[in-house]
Scaffold this motif. Structure first.
Motif, PDB file in Angstrom:
ATOM      1  N   PHE A  54       0.816  -1.216   0.000  1.00  0.00           N
ATOM      2  CA  PHE A  54       0.000   0.000   0.000  1.00  0.00           C
ATOM      3  C   PHE A  54       0.854   1.273   0.000  1.00  0.00           C
ATOM      4  N   ALA A  55       2.119   1.180   0.388  1.00  0.00           N
ATOM      5  CA  ALA A  55       2.966   2.368   0.433  1.00  0.00           C
ATOM      6  C   ALA A  55       3.623   2.667  -0.908  1.00  0.00           C
ATOM      7  N   ARG A  56       3.868   1.642  -1.712  1.00  0.00           N
ATOM      8  CA  ARG A  56       4.578   1.871  -2.974  1.00  0.00           C
ATOM      9  C   ARG A  56       3.849   2.841  -3.901  1.00  0.00           C
ATOM     10  N   PRO A  57       2.523   2.780  -4.062  1.00  0.00           N
ATOM     11  CA  PRO A  57       1.879   3.736  -4.972  1.00  0.00           C
ATOM     12  C   PRO A  57       1.984   5.188  -4.532  1.00  0.00           C
ATOM     13  N   LEU A  58       2.355   5.441  -3.287  1.00  0.00           N
ATOM     14  CA  LEU A  58       2.440   6.811  -2.798  1.00  0.00           C
ATOM     15  C   LEU A  58       3.757   7.489  -3.160  1.00  0.00           C
ATOM     16  N   TYR A  59       4.709   6.725  -3.656  1.00  0.00           N
ATOM     17  CA  TYR A  59       6.027   7.263  -3.963  1.00  0.00           C
ATOM     18  C   TYR A  59       6.150   7.527  -5.466  1.00  0.00           C
ATOM     19  N   ALA A  60       6.415   8.777  -5.798  1.00  0.00           N
ATOM     20  CA  ALA A  60       6.727   9.143  -7.188  1.00  0.00           C
ATOM     21  C   ALA A  60       8.250   9.177  -7.298  1.00  0.00           C
ATOM     22  N   VAL A  61       8.817   8.066  -7.686  1.00  0.00           N
ATOM     23  CA  VAL A  61      10.268   7.880  -7.648  1.00  0.00           C
ATOM     24  C   VAL A  61      10.831   7.917  -9.057  1.00  0.00           C
ATOM     25  N   ASP A  62      11.929   8.633  -9.197  1.00  0.00           N
ATOM     26  CA  ASP A  62      12.688   8.655 -10.440  1.00  0.00           C
ATOM     27  C   ASP A  62      14.145   8.410 -10.081  1.00  0.00           C
ATOM     28  N   ALA A  63      14.630   7.226 -10.401  1.00  0.00           N
ATOM     29  CA  ALA A  63      15.998   6.864 -10.026  1.00  0.00           C
ATOM     30  C   ALA A  63      17.036   7.737 -10.704  1.00  0.00           C
ATOM     31  N   ASP A  64      16.648   8.453 -11.767  1.00  0.00           N
ATOM     32  CA  ASP A  64      17.589   9.329 -12.467  1.00  0.00           C
ATOM     33  C   ASP A  64      17.667  10.717 -11.841  1.00  0.00           C
ATOM     34  N   ASP A  65      16.941  10.952 -10.763  1.00  0.00           N
ATOM     35  CA  ASP A  65      16.960  12.255 -10.091  1.00  0.00           C
ATOM     36  C   ASP A  65      17.473  12.068  -8.666  1.00  0.00           C
ATOM     37  N   PRO A  66      18.792  12.005  -8.480  1.00  0.00           N
ATOM     38  CA  PRO A  66      19.343  11.725  -7.150  1.00  0.00           C
ATOM     39  C   PRO A  66      19.025  12.804  -6.120  1.00  0.00           C
ATOM     40  N   ALA A  67      18.931  14.052  -6.545  1.00  0.00           N
ATOM     41  CA  ALA A  67      18.650  15.126  -5.588  1.00  0.00           C
ATOM     42  C   ALA A  67      17.276  14.929  -4.944  1.00  0.00           C
ATOM     43  N   ARG A  68      16.277  14.575  -5.753  1.00  0.00           N
ATOM     44  CA  ARG A  68      14.940  14.344  -5.210  1.00  0.00           C
ATOM     45  C   ARG A  68      14.930  13.102  -4.313  1.00  0.00           C
ATOM     46  N   LEU A  69      15.671  12.077  -4.688  1.00  0.00           N
ATOM     47  CA  LEU A  69      15.728  10.877  -3.860  1.00  0.00           C
ATOM     48  C   LEU A  69      16.329  11.170  -2.486  1.00  0.00           C
ATOM     49  N   ILE A  70      17.364  12.011  -2.456  1.00  0.00           N
ATOM     50  CA  ILE A  70      17.975  12.367  -1.175  1.00  0.00           C
ATOM     51  C   ILE A  70      16.989  13.147  -0.317  1.00  0.00           C
ATOM     52  N   GLY A  71      16.246  14.075  -0.939  1.00  0.00           N
ATOM     53  CA  GLY A  71      15.232  14.821  -0.197  1.00  0.00           C
ATOM     54  C   GLY A  71      14.144  13.917   0.358  1.00  0.00           C
ATOM     55  N   LEU A  72      13.703  12.957  -0.458  1.00  0.00           N
ATOM     56  CA  LEU A  72      12.698  12.004   0.007  1.00  0.00           C
ATOM     57  C   LEU A  72      13.222  11.167   1.165  1.00  0.00           C
ATOM     58  N   ALA A  73      14.479  10.731   1.046  1.00  0.00           N
ATOM     59  CA  ALA A  73      15.066   9.908   2.109  1.00  0.00           C
ATOM     60  C   ALA A  73      15.151  10.681   3.422  1.00  0.00           C
ATOM     61  N   VAL A  74      15.539  11.961   3.361  1.00  0.00           N
ATOM     62  CA  VAL A  74      15.640  12.777   4.579  1.00  0.00           C
ATOM     63  C   VAL A  74      14.269  12.941   5.228  1.00  0.00           C
ATOM     64  N   SER A  75      13.238  13.207   4.415  1.00  0.00           N
ATOM     65  CA  SER A  75      11.892  13.371   4.978  1.00  0.00           C
ATOM     66  C   SER A  75      11.363  12.071   5.573  1.00  0.00           C
ATOM     67  N   GLU A  76      11.662  10.944   4.933  1.00  0.00           N
ATOM     68  CA  GLU A  76      11.212   9.656   5.463  1.00  0.00           C
ATOM     69  C   GLU A  76      11.893   9.332   6.793  1.00  0.00           C
ATOM     70  N   ILE A  77      13.176   9.606   6.877  1.00  0.00           N
ATOM     71  CA  ILE A  77      13.897   9.370   8.131  1.00  0.00           C
ATOM     72  C   ILE A  77      13.357  10.277   9.234  1.00  0.00           C
ATOM     73  N   ALA A  78      13.024  11.518   8.892  1.00  0.00           N
ATOM     74  CA  ALA A  78      12.492  12.456   9.889  1.00  0.00           C
ATOM     75  C   ALA A  78      11.161  11.966  10.448  1.00  0.00           C
ATOM     76  N   VAL A  79      10.294  11.444   9.585  1.00  0.00           N
ATOM     77  CA  VAL A  79       9.007  10.927  10.054  1.00  0.00           C
ATOM     78  C   VAL A  79       9.223   9.736  10.985  1.00  0.00           C
ATOM     79  N   GLY A  80      10.091   8.814  10.588  1.00  0.00           N
ATOM     80  CA  GLY A  80      10.363   7.651  11.426  1.00  0.00           C
ATOM     81  C   GLY A  80      10.966   8.026  12.770  1.00  0.00           C
ATOM     82  N   LEU A  81      11.880   9.000  12.778  1.00  0.00           N
ATOM     83  CA  LEU A  81      12.487   9.431  14.031  1.00  0.00           C
ATOM     84  C   LEU A  81      11.466  10.105  14.943  1.00  0.00           C
ATOM     85  N   ALA A  82      10.549  10.888  14.354  1.00  0.00           N
ATOM     86  CA  ALA A  82       9.527  11.556  15.166  1.00  0.00           C
ATOM     87  C   ALA A  82       8.652  10.532  15.874  1.00  0.00           C
TER      88      ALA A  82
END
Length: 253
Positions: A54-82
């Motif tokens: 159920f979580a995979r459809p919520l991610y608009a991922v483009d492996a060719d855009d590393p900057a966006r992937l890093i931003g997504l990773a930081v936000s995901e880690i922040a939610v988990g830490l909270a």
């Protein structure tokens, strides 16, 4: 699925793992220093596979855009830490109660390793913490942590970084609840300490030649442990109720 989609799917899985792994790192009992990192990683990977459908459809991922992937990773880690910090703060209520109880019984100087805090703490706090962790798993309250991760995809969509105000409100609320629960748990011993010390004061005035300290120390321990044996069931019930209320607030239930 073609081989061209594989990098995007792997990136999406790693983003899910970032949110779940941050939570598992701080989850009571699983996130302790004495728990094998491989075991924690295995639990996080299994949770990521559970949330994948159920979580995979919520991610608009483009492996060719590393900057966006890093931003997504930081936000995901922040939610988990909270979410993980809320659980860690609530567990600290037992350390607060344990320190107060130990001081009332004259055991404040007795220090031991608290496995949930990773440092030295009052022996009574370590005992209550271990009992609390065992009861959380025995009563299936740890399922609410998993539910909180699932519900977090509604509150914090992938790519939406948690607002500082909301995060601060969540943290301060969790800390306030921890101190409130800790004081509630130690309330019987605060009353006991007040009455016991008043009695010793009256006794010392009536019999100045009596060495009150030599009578007070053993009596305080005996009466304190007897009181603990009587009320520990109620104390743990109050703690579990507080944990459940906090986690249900996170899950919106």
């Amino acid at each position: 699925m073609t081989i061209d989609l594989l990098p995007d799917e792997v990136a999406a899985f790693l983003l899910i793992l970032a949110r779940v792994g941050a939570l598992v790192m701080l989850l009571p009992a699983l996130g302790e220093e004495n728990v094998s990192p491989r075991f924690r990683l295995t639990i996080a990977v299994l949770f990521a596979f559970v949330f994948w459908p159920f979580a995979r459809p919520l991610y608009a991922v483009d492996a060719d855009d590393p900057a966006r992937l890093i931003g997504l990773a930081v936000s995901e880690i922040a939610v988990g830490l909270a979410l993980g910090l809320v659980g860690r703060f609530i567990m600290s209520a037992l350390s607060v109660a344990g320190n107060v109880i130990a001081n009332q019984l004259g055991l404040g100087f007795v220090q031991t390793l608290d496995p949930t805090q990773g440092q030295q703490g009052a022996i009574m706090g370590a005992f209550l913490t271990l009992v609390g962790v065992a009861l959380i798993f025995a009563t299936d309250l740890h399922h609410l942590f998993i539910t909180a991760v699932a519900e977090s995809y509604e509150a914090f969509r992938p790519g939406a970084f948690p607002e500082a105000g909301d995060a601060a409100k969540l943290a301060t609320g969790a800390v306030g609840d921890a101190f409130r629960i800790g004081v509630q748990l130690s309330a019987p011993f605060l009353v006991f300490g007040l009455i016991f010390n008043l009695g010793l004061g009256v006794l010392s005035r009536l019999m100045p030649q009596l060495q009150v300290f030599f009578i007070a120390a053993p009596l305080s321990l005996i009466a304190g442990f007897a009181l603990l044996a009587l009320v520990i069931g109620v104390l743990m019930s109050v703690f579990l109720e507080g944990v459940g209320d906090t986690l249900r607030l996170l899950t919106g239930r």
